[in-house]
Design an enzyme around this catalytic site. Structure first.
Site, short mmCIF file in Angstrom:
data_model
loop_
_atom_site.label_atom_id
_atom_site.label_comp_id
_atom_site.label_asym_id
_atom_site.label_seq_id
_atom_site.Cartn_x
_atom_site.Cartn_y
_atom_site.Cartn_z
N HIS A 243 -3.01 -20.80 -0.90
CA HIS A 243 -3.99 -19.91 -1.52
C HIS A 243 -5.43 -20.39 -1.30
O HIS A 243 -5.78 -21.52 -1.66
CB HIS A 243 -3.68 -19.88 -3.02
CG HIS A 243 -4.17 -18.68 -3.74
ND1 HIS A 243 -3.89 -17.39 -3.35
CD2 HIS A 243 -4.91 -18.55 -4.87
CE1 HIS A 243 -4.42 -16.53 -4.19
NE2 HIS A 243 -5.07 -17.22 -5.12
N SER B 214 -8.99 -14.87 -3.99
CA SER B 214 -8.00 -14.36 -4.92
C SER B 214 -8.54 -13.08 -5.55
O SER B 214 -8.97 -12.17 -4.84
CB SER B 214 -7.66 -15.43 -5.95
OG SER B 214 -6.38 -15.20 -6.50
N ASP C 37 1.21 -19.00 0.85
CA ASP C 37 0.74 -18.41 -0.41
C ASP C 37 1.53 -17.15 -0.77
O ASP C 37 1.52 -16.17 -0.03
CB ASP C 37 -0.75 -18.06 -0.25
CG ASP C 37 -1.34 -17.40 -1.48
OD1 ASP C 37 -0.73 -17.51 -2.57
OD2 ASP C 37 -2.41 -16.79 -1.34
#
Length: 498
Positions: free
Chosen positions: A466, A179, A441
């Site tokens: 994710h 991320s 995601d």
């Protein structure tokens, strides 16, 4: 970046999950628990498991870009040298918008790679998160030292000094992150190629944008992948709630229907938007972390999946779509053991402007939202017609930058443009960076999903969400996810031989 969103920060109230779960990129990415999936260590090979979870401290400069400022602080980090073989590479896990979780020193795909390659592993906590406190408080004046550029300089200084101290000067270094830390991993390789030889940038949003309505467009498609009627039912429910909010006579019923902590008060458009985004967040969070195998029972994405939510929305025995929407809210409250839902934006404003390290948003909420206002944007608005929700437009998000930090809309826009100028956005010019992303995601919309060159490959994983490639393998993993982990390893193996 979640990270998040405790998530890494395990916020006790749903209000912060709205702010953090979606504005934050990392949080959940960096939560690994002690659930049903075991780690990779064979216990009988370890003399002392505490050695890989003991926190250590590194002296950093407060401002790397001002030679006249000699102020310093202590940054937390962790080490795991269990798998290290002389001459092996160095792995550096980058922390993000939450406390650095020592569980990463015992769990995760990167440790599988470390065992195969004989790597020593470090994890460095991000400045201003967790226990890494560079300043006395979180005032806006002090938060000016919180930025991705300062974080990259922290990584560079850490890498240089640790290499000297531990005799790792001639070793090859690989940066890992998921991320927002995935973005940092890519940018570390981009900006400091002499210090890091390769990077794995998982679920990394590389393009900064003030308005990010594409997030909710992916939510629509991900819900539809389970059941074509699901996002339509969510849309009907959201629209129905918006109509009710126009009539104050409905507020008592809405308070009861959604088990609010106090009677609903809608005095401004911000109050309405906050409440609507909070409820939409139930779907946004589940989509983002759908079946992500964090091994954390009771955490978003582990037991509650897209299939579960769409099942509730399709259950006519619960009533009309509005009633089913309320049932989803109750399901999520039960999951997080919440007695009620605090839907007051004024309460949120009070907490988000508390600048103490002991404040209710100091686990990461105040810091990360500041980064979105000063660098990234990433605001998941309802400005697109191709998504299921209504009521929280870009203006609502931008106003919070002013409310929390006195950052204007123009300053925000200029800061986001400068971020793309500095890093290049999608047009990244580097080598030996792999970009894994999940098709489910929503963050993949700001990431690299097609190969740029042979040395800037994308790994686009169908059916996954994710940071899925980062978590421990499970017998239930999709074949595509298993192959993706293997593909990433082959890239690393090739690059480390060069």
């Amino acid at each position: 970046m979640l990270s998040g969103v405790v998530v890494y920060f395990n916020m006790a109230i749903r209000a912060y999950r709205v702010i953090i779960c979606r504005l934050v990129l990392f949080l959940f990415c960096f939560v690994v628990g002690e659930g049903r999936h075991h780690g990779f260590f064979r216990i009988n090979e370890l003399q002392d498991m505490r050695l890989v979870t003991d926190e250590q401290w590194f002296i950093q400069k407060l401002d790397h870009f001002n030679g006249a400022d000699s102020r310093a602080w202590k940054q937390r980090y962790f080490v795991n040298d269990v798998f290290y073989k002389t001459g092996g590479p160095v792995f550096l896990m980058i922390g993000g918008e939450g406390p650095a979780n020592p569980a990463w020193m015992q769990h995760g795909t990167w440790l599988t790679y470390a065992e195969k390659l004989g790597a020593i592993c470090f994890m460095l906590e991000h400045r201003f998160y967790g226990k890494s406190h560079p300043t006395v408080d979180l005032s806006t004046e002090n938060l000016r030292f919180l930025s991705s550029r300062q974080a990259l300089a922290d990584l560079a200084h850490f890498r240089t000094k640790i290499a000297e101290a531990r005799g790792l000067l001639n070793r090859k270094w690989v940066a890992f992150g998921g991320s927002y830390p995935g973005s940092l991993a890519a940018w570390f390789r981009l900006k400091y190629p002499h210090l890091v030889d390769a990077a794995v940038a998982s679920s990394a949003p590389l393009y900064a944008t003030v308005n990010f309505p594409e997030y909710l467009e992916v939510v629509w498609r991900s819900l539809a992948s389970e059941n074509a009627e699901c996002p339509l039912l969510v849309q009907k429910a959201s629209d129905s709630l918006v109509e009710r909010l126009k009539n104050p006579l409905t507020y008592d019923n809405i308070t009861k229907d959604f088990n609010l902590c106090s009677k609903l008060q809608i005095e401004t458009e911000t109050d309405s938007a906050y409440f609507l985004e909070m409820l939409a967040g139930n779907f946004m969070d589940v989509v983002q972390y759908n079946e992500d195998n964090r091994g954390f029972e009771g955490v978003m994405g582990t037991n509650i999946t897209i299939k579960v939510l769409c099942g509730v929305m399709a259950d006519t025995s619960l009533g009309d779509p509005y009633a089913r929407y309320a049932a989803v809210a109750h399901l999520m409250m039960d999951t997080f053991s919440m007695k009620c839902l605090d839907a007051s934006f004024n309460n949120n404003l009070r907490d988000m402007t508390n600048t103490s390290w002991d404040g209710p948003a100091a686990s990461g909420g105040r810091q990360w939202v500041y980064q979105t206002c000063s660098e990234f944007g990433f605001y998941q608005s309802t400005d697109s017609p191709n998504q299921p929700f209504t009521g929280f437009p870009l203006e609502y998000h931008v106003k919070q930058c002013k409310d929390f930090y006195n950052i204007s809309a123009q300053e925000l826009a200029e800061a986001v443009a400068e971020t793309n100028e500095y890093y290049g956005g999608y047009d990244i010019h580097s080598a030996r960076i792999v970009f894994p992303n999940g098709f489910i995601d929503p963050w993949h919309a700001l990431g690299i999903t097609q190969d740029i060159t042979d040395d800037l490959p994308a790994v686009f994983i169908k059916g996954t969400a994710h940071c899925a490639n980062m978590y421990p393998a499970s017998p239930d993993d999709l074949l595509q996810l298993t192959l993706a982990r293997d593909q990433i390893f082959l890239h690393l193996q090739r690059w480390l031989k060069q």
